[in-house]
Design an enzyme around this catalytic site. Structure first.
Site, PDB file in Angstrom:
ATOM      1  N   PHE A 163       3.825   7.992   9.787  1.00 10.46           N
ATOM      2  CA  PHE A 163       3.058   7.774   8.568  1.00 10.46           C
ATOM      3  C   PHE A 163       3.358   8.917   7.623  1.00 10.46           C
ATOM      4  O   PHE A 163       3.148  10.075   7.959  1.00 10.46           O
ATOM      5  CB  PHE A 163       1.558   7.661   8.848  1.00 10.46           C
ATOM      6  N   VAL A 164       3.876   8.585   6.434  1.00  9.80           N
ATOM      7  CA  VAL A 164       4.306   9.632   5.502  1.00  9.80           C
ATOM      8  C   VAL A 164       3.486   9.641   4.212  1.00  9.80           C
ATOM      9  O   VAL A 164       2.870   8.637   3.846  1.00  9.80           O
ATOM     10  CB  VAL A 164       5.813   9.490   5.161  1.00  9.80           C
ATOM     11  N   ARG A 211       0.714   1.632  -6.215  1.00  7.86           N
ATOM     12  CA  ARG A 211       0.829   2.835  -6.999  1.00  7.86           C
ATOM     13  C   ARG A 211       1.897   3.773  -6.465  1.00  7.86           C
ATOM     14  O   ARG A 211       2.310   4.715  -7.123  1.00  7.86           O
ATOM     15  CB  ARG A 211      -0.527   3.562  -6.953  1.00  7.86           C
ATOM     16  N   GLU A 251      10.303   0.134  -5.051  1.00 12.12           N
ATOM     17  CA  GLU A 251       9.220   0.217  -4.066  1.00 12.12           C
ATOM     18  C   GLU A 251       9.261   1.583  -3.372  1.00 12.12           C
ATOM     19  O   GLU A 251      10.324   2.196  -3.255  1.00 12.12           O
ATOM     20  CB  GLU A 251       9.400  -0.947  -3.065  1.00 12.12           C
ATOM     21  N   ASP A 252       8.111   2.049  -2.924  1.00 15.18           N
ATOM     22  CA  ASP A 252       8.072   3.334  -2.225  1.00 15.18           C
ATOM     23  C   ASP A 252       8.577   3.189  -0.791  1.00 15.18           C
ATOM     24  O   ASP A 252       9.529   3.853  -0.390  1.00 15.18           O
ATOM     25  CB  ASP A 252       6.669   3.967  -2.271  1.00 15.18           C
ATOM     26  N   ASP A 280       0.550   7.882  -0.646  1.00 12.90           N
ATOM     27  CA  ASP A 280      -0.771   8.423  -0.281  1.00 12.90           C
ATOM     28  C   ASP A 280      -1.181   8.165   1.156  1.00 12.90           C
ATOM     29  O   ASP A 280      -0.649   7.292   1.842  1.00 12.90           O
ATOM     30  CB  ASP A 280      -1.850   7.782  -1.157  1.00 12.90           C
ATOM     31  N   ARG A 293      -0.601  12.156  -3.046  1.00 15.94           N
ATOM     32  CA  ARG A 293       0.450  11.552  -3.877  1.00 15.94           C
ATOM     33  C   ARG A 293       1.187  12.617  -4.679  1.00 15.94           C
ATOM     34  O   ARG A 293       2.320  12.415  -5.094  1.00 15.94           O
ATOM     35  CB  ARG A 293      -0.151  10.546  -4.868  1.00 15.94           C
ATOM     36  N   ASP A 306       7.933  -1.338   5.014  1.00 12.88           N
ATOM     37  CA  ASP A 306       7.391  -1.118   6.358  1.00 12.88           C
ATOM     38  C   ASP A 306       7.526  -2.428   7.138  1.00 12.88           C
ATOM     39  O   ASP A 306       8.608  -2.728   7.640  1.00 12.88           O
ATOM     40  CB  ASP A 306       5.937  -0.648   6.182  1.00 12.88           C
TER      41      ASP A 306
HETATM   42  P1  IMP Z   1       4.646  -3.560   4.190  1.00 12.72           P
HETATM   43  O1  IMP Z   1       4.085  -4.729   3.472  1.00 12.72           O
HETATM   44  O2  IMP Z   1       4.166  -3.448   5.601  1.00 12.72           O
HETATM   45  O3  IMP Z   1       6.147  -3.439   4.100  1.00 12.72           O
HETATM   46  O4  IMP Z   1       3.991  -2.290   3.535  1.00 12.72           O
HETATM   47  C1  IMP Z   1       4.505  -1.669   2.455  1.00 12.72           C
HETATM   48  C2  IMP Z   1       3.436  -0.798   1.842  1.00 12.72           C
HETATM   49  O5  IMP Z   1       2.582  -0.189   2.818  1.00 12.72           O
HETATM   50  C3  IMP Z   1       4.110   0.344   1.131  1.00 12.72           C
HETATM   51  O6  IMP Z   1       4.429  -0.014  -0.183  1.00 12.72           O
HETATM   52  C4  IMP Z   1       3.060   1.409   1.206  1.00 12.72           C
HETATM   53  O7  IMP Z   1       2.161   1.250   0.132  1.00 12.72           O
HETATM   54  C5  IMP Z   1       2.331   1.148   2.500  1.00 12.72           C
HETATM   55  N1  IMP Z   1       2.861   2.024   3.541  1.00 12.72           N
HETATM   56  C6  IMP Z   1       3.704   1.709   4.552  1.00 12.72           C
HETATM   57  N2  IMP Z   1       4.004   2.767   5.304  1.00 12.72           N
HETATM   58  C7  IMP Z   1       3.343   3.817   4.744  1.00 12.72           C
HETATM   59  C8  IMP Z   1       3.283   5.222   5.055  1.00 12.72           C
HETATM   60  O8  IMP Z   1       3.902   5.740   5.999  1.00 12.72           O
HETATM   61  N3  IMP Z   1       2.499   5.976   4.228  1.00 12.72           N
HETATM   62  C9  IMP Z   1       1.806   5.453   3.183  1.00 12.72           C
HETATM   63  N4  IMP Z   1       1.857   4.156   2.846  1.00 12.72           N
HETATM   64  C10 IMP Z   1       2.613   3.341   3.619  1.00 12.72           C
HETATM   65 MG    MG Z   2       3.127   0.206  -1.840  1.00 12.78          MG
END
Ligand code: IMP
Ligand code: MG
Length: 180
Positions: A154-155, A45, A101-102, A161, A167, A105
């Protein structure tokens, strides 16, 4: 802004985000300038605010679709296992696709989603991520366009969220837990 157990310090202002969204949209519009119709795929989301602003700055014919992927795990830690909760409503074979994508990570989510979508045979597939935390990467993947590189914090806000809250903040802030 305060909560029971954490505070949010502003990291990127609404104004800076708007300026960067405009720049990204210019680059994306130029890249896809000869497209018939770009399918913009928002990953739910967290990308819902970003995609809303981005598509309004794109100088292209666009279609908007959404996909929800989820990784098992706690509120602040992603896991390697990625599930598709909601698939696209439309087809992307032979279409030009932009995945929005937001945050990238560890990279597991994007890696999984891009693999899944590429298998459907799009003509072109590129990725635009608002935020990138390169120091956290575990899978070798990167977005074609990135809004901001940020440190390992962590943002929240601008669609993103913490435990389904924050959000609706217009800026991006980092979550801080003050000493008890
Ligand atoms: P990844 O699979 O580890 O790259 O995670 C990506 C997803 O983790 C993002 O699309 C976010 O939904 C969530 N995420 C990663 N870092 C943060 C953060 O700092 N705040 C909130 N959600 C996060
Ligand atoms: Mg996500």
């Amino acid at each position: 802004m305060t909560h029971a157990d954490y505070v949010i310090d502003q990291m990127i202002s609404a104004k800076s985000i708007a300026a960067r969204v405009e720049e990204l949209a210019t680059e994306i519009s130029s890249h896809f300038r000869d497209t018939d119709k770009l399918v913009v795929v928002g990953l739910l989301r967290g990308s819902f605010v970003f995609i809303a602003d981005l598509v309004r700055e794109l100088d292209l014919p666009v279609e908007v679709d959404f996909l929800e992927a989820s990784s098992y795990g706690s509120a602040m830690q992603s896991s390697r296992e990625v599930r598709i909760i909601k698939d696209l409503s439309g087809e992307i074979a032979r279409r030009d696709v932009l995945v929005v994508e937001d945050i990238v990570d560890t990279g597991f989510t994007l890696h999984h989603v891009v693999g899944l979508l590429r298998a459907r045979g799009p003509a072109r597939l590129e990725v635009c991520a608002l935020l990138d935390k390169p120091s956290r990467r575990e899978v070798d993947i990167r977005a074609t366009w990135t809004g901001f590189e940020i440190p390992d914090e962590f943002v929240v806000g601008y669609g993103i969220d913490y435990a389904q809250r924050n959000r609706n903040l217009p800026f991006i802030g980092k979550v801080r837990f003050p000493e008890a």
